[in-house]
Scaffold this active site. Sequence first.
Site, PDB file in Angstrom:
ATOM      1  N   ASP A 130      -3.342   3.215  -0.768  1.00  0.00           N
ATOM      2  CA  ASP A 130      -2.013   2.441  -0.144  1.00  0.00           C
ATOM      3  C   ASP A 130      -1.822   1.306  -1.376  1.00  0.00           C
ATOM      4  O   ASP A 130      -2.407   0.942  -2.045  1.00  0.00           O
ATOM      5  CB  ASP A 130      -2.388   1.869   1.112  1.00  0.00           C
ATOM      6  N   HIS A 193       0.581  -2.994   5.202  1.00  0.00           N
ATOM      7  CA  HIS A 193       0.596  -1.547   5.379  1.00  0.00           C
ATOM      8  C   HIS A 193      -0.782  -0.898   5.196  1.00  0.00           C
ATOM      9  O   HIS A 193      -1.108  -0.143   6.147  1.00  0.00           O
ATOM     10  CB  HIS A 193       1.845  -0.973   4.295  1.00  0.00           C
ATOM     11  N   SER A 512       3.564   6.815   8.314  1.00  0.00           N
ATOM     12  CA  SER A 512       2.768   6.311   7.745  1.00  0.00           C
ATOM     13  C   SER A 512       1.493   6.117   8.806  1.00  0.00           C
ATOM     14  O   SER A 512       0.577   5.909   8.574  1.00  0.00           O
ATOM     15  CB  SER A 512       3.070   4.948   7.365  1.00  0.00           C
TER      16      SER A 512
END
Length: 1167
Positions: A130, A193, A512
């Site tokens: 990521d 994220h 995601s």
Amino acid sequence: MRKKQKLPFDKLAIALMSTSILLNAQSDIKANTVTEDTPVTEQAVETPQPTAVSEEVPSSKETKTPQTPDDAEETIADDANDLAPQAPAKTADTPATSKATIRDLNDPSQVKTLQEKAGKGAGTVVAVIDAGFDKNHEAWRLTDKTKARYQSKEDLEKAKKEHGITYGEWVNDKVAYYHDYSKDGKTAVDQEHGTHVSGILSGNAPSETKEPYRLEGAMPEAQLLLMRVEIVNGLADYARNYAQAIRDAVNLGAKVINMSFGNAALAYANLPDETKKAFDYAKSKGVSIVTSAGNDSSFGGKTRLPLADHPDYGVVGTPAAADSTLTVASYSPDKQLTETAMVKTDDQQDKEMPVLSTNRFEPNKAYDYAYANRGMKEDDFKDVKGKIALIERGDIDFKDKVANAKKAGAVGVLIYDNQDKGFPIELPNVDQMPAAFISRKDGLLLKDNPQKTITFNATPKVLPTASGTKLSRFSSWGLTADGNIKPDIAAPGQDILSSVANNKYAKLSGTSMSAPLVAGIMGLLQKQYETQYPDMTPSERLDLAKKVLMSSATALYDEDEKAYFSPRQQGAGAVDAKKASAATMYVTDKDNTSSKVHLNNVSDKFEVTVTVHNKSDKPQELYYQATVQTDKVDGKHFALAPKVLYEASWQKITIPANSSKQVTVPIDASRFSKDLLAQMKNGYFLEGFVRFKQDPTKEELMSIPYIGFRGDFGNLSAVEKPIYDSKDGSSYYHEANSDAKDQLDGDGLQFYALKNNFTALTTESNPWTIIKAVKEGVENIEDIESSEITETIFAGTFAKQDDDSHYYIHRHANGEPYAAISPNGDGNRDYVQFQGTFLRNAKNLVAEVLDKEGNVVWTSEVTEQVVKNYNNDLASTLGSTRFEKTRWDGKDKDGKVVANGTYTYRVRYTPISSGAKEQHTDFDVIVDNTTPEVATSATFSTEDRRLTLASKPKTSQPVYRERIAYTYMDEDLPTTEYISPNEDGTFTLPEEAETMEGATVPLKMSDFTYVVEDMAGNITYTPVTKLLEGHSNKPEQDGSGQTPDKKPEAKPEQDGSDQAPDKKPEAKPEQDGSGQTPDKKPETKPEKDSSGQTPGKTPQKGQPSRTLEKRSSKRALATKASTRDQLPTTNDKDTNRLHLLKLVMTTFFFGLVAHIFKTKRQKETKK
């Protein structure tokens, strides 16, 4: 060199701010979550083309929000919201023993049942690739580290050494490995994220957490390998970096790898060989790679519906397009853990409702509220002081609604939806004002409720969602650019609560969030199979787990359309860990390749053959049935909704123990073909599910999706037809001017990156001042100071008059555009270059030029890969691509200028879909280098200041513009303005010019130049003094008509033909298009355009016509080449940044000058 013109500070500040905003919109890695960082404005759906979608979804850094009826100007946060963490509600710490996990409250994928059988991942390693992580989050914890795969840093170093890994750090017992593969030496800007994704997969928050419920991922006891990968040196390098991370993860023992990022619409074929080999390596070792499908919805993004004529509207890209990966779509389940509020209804019953807050209200406090309509007018807020304002969504931006309420004295805002079954929307943060979004149903209840009091609860609860079970609007559709079926499966991805940076937790949305849940389930299922099928190899267990997981998924049903959501949107359906864990059967295609059936092209009648596998020791009796459906069409667009055609009757089959059996289902859709072809003339999908039950009255046991295309999918058009051929002047991304459908403005003075998106040819328009300067020896164009600029325009377009800054298509009598060039090196219409809106990915694009006999006289270099223009958004891609390699300068293969005549400019390309044949788009281009012949003498009347030429210009091509130019100094900038001819062909010359500050500048006769330009771009210019000398030996007069006391001796001034004024140029025989000299050529009359007007001719003019919008300093000229640059065809974000920076800075200078002259023109109008 003259002193440079100073720029006003405020204008510069605005420009720099705009540049910053646009560049920030270019995300380095396109994580498949979307943020509310960049609010966008909704527009009404009444716009005929492109049509807006009717479903709303909350917030995106990457894409704009869909439009909805009734919402004319509303800024919202998109439904895949990335980095919008919520502050935790004010709650007292609960004793550790009372802390339930989030999954204890709501487990739509039934992971707990699988955990009971396979454990929670102890002794297992999982990897997350990521953009960034918080390596020290409280959720990175093992309950019993003695069960960990890596007991210490020394164990990790030993494993690294065995595989030649010399990098990577041990963080703690949970995060056994961290490394930044981007090699940029920077701390990750985005730690949110990757932290959120990792929490869903393997978070394990302590009981002491301040949150009311404890985060527990699908594999909370697994160790984490955190691998940061970000775009630094382009997409190819990026793909190689995550390929290295994949290899390292496999070598360090990861059983599953999560990759929640992607590049929309890129094909698997576009990936470097190293990346493809990494996928194969992981598969061979039995390591599951799970990817997110993407948040780009479909062709057109979330603001447009795809055209029904173009069925290849899938946008799933890489790495999700890799066949070996398990690609996950997002859906919203029918229940959700949510913040809640309580009201008493008119019958004194307590009513609890879900809310989505931006800044939370104080819990357990009773608030009064008042209805404020749509929050637009001051009168709407007459009763809100000290209360919460209840406002209906629509008409204006959310931020304006909140700001208006705060100004009126409200203590908070509740905004309710204006459509039923909508998704919750993250509201903007306006000065920390408490605000929350609620459903339409609940909003109307509050509006009509006589008791106007509401209380917000401290602890979130599980409540039904307003949308019900529904595929997320943002979730990317398949097929892939290669034509393969993706996504594979769906999982919850709407408002998922997980870890974010700094020991906090937040709800985010996106595919995601869907992928790591499936990754965890895959890891646990493989762990179960180690015991259940010990004789299988790891790769065999991986293959079985993928097939079982897809077979046991539940096909999601659209209650509104009474049909199943398309397999191109949901894959095999919603993941169900309980069904997968208990499964003893699964279903595949007839070759046992995968649990999906790709039929490619089909006719009206075809068969679907599947194989049912029974791994139990007993025969299994099943009932099966097929659903047959296609796309729903709304007018000229796909509605992005399913349409059921029919359902086959249930049939019975018995599968022997430990065996398999094929089932063939005949499909006959012939009775629908006429109507469907009328709606979708280029073909349509026939698709559905073959579903299996143990009893027709019971729930679905398993199913398999199938997809066929009734038509020739491989040979669907790859490029939108040229804008010149559009009947109404519009294209998919271009809305025509209703008053002038042939208006096509160039890039000149505004930021046209989002506007000029269609298929056409570009060229350049170079003003005579720059041409003259170059002819006089100025080698560097940056050294030319002029108020005029070189513009990128579209071939075949011309300005009708000097005070109209717009360009319009001029057409031949047969309707074809008058695309003409004069490749003489003066920079004015010297070339053509291809710009295309690609509807599909293509390969091997090349331009070639053919003469009238069909002989190829020139061929461009090849552009190997072209990505479809799936959106028109600065954060993703533009609606068209310009190809620098296709620029033709009017020369043959040997570099010699071709003879005058008409040529075919052909662009060839091939869709990348299997079986596709080469396609091409043709344009007729006139080449003519014949210099206009102009009058050699003129007379001037001092009484009315009229200049009368001795003769009309003679041109090979029609006259485009015949003008008198004059140049004067406005402060330190040479400024050029033009005079159009009067109706009788004479020109009225002004005595003076006016500066921007209102000062007057006397004009001399030597300031005036006669300029003639034909429609191929050939220009001739002659000083007016020379024309007057050609008539008599009258001395030069100044602007007042008086003779100066003394006239300095002047060097011979050159005209546009490079001849000295005291020498009459020798007329060369005029040539026709074949290069031959005709015996006699009549004077060409100006050709009229489609409106009946002659371009460049302005009836009853004669007064100065200012090129106000075209003024610029040389600083703007320095950026002119940027408009030629090929926009990236590989979706390379770093390259996009460079191109956009050039475009934005060009826009700033052009826009500033345009603003200044607009102000000046307004002042002149008032005089």
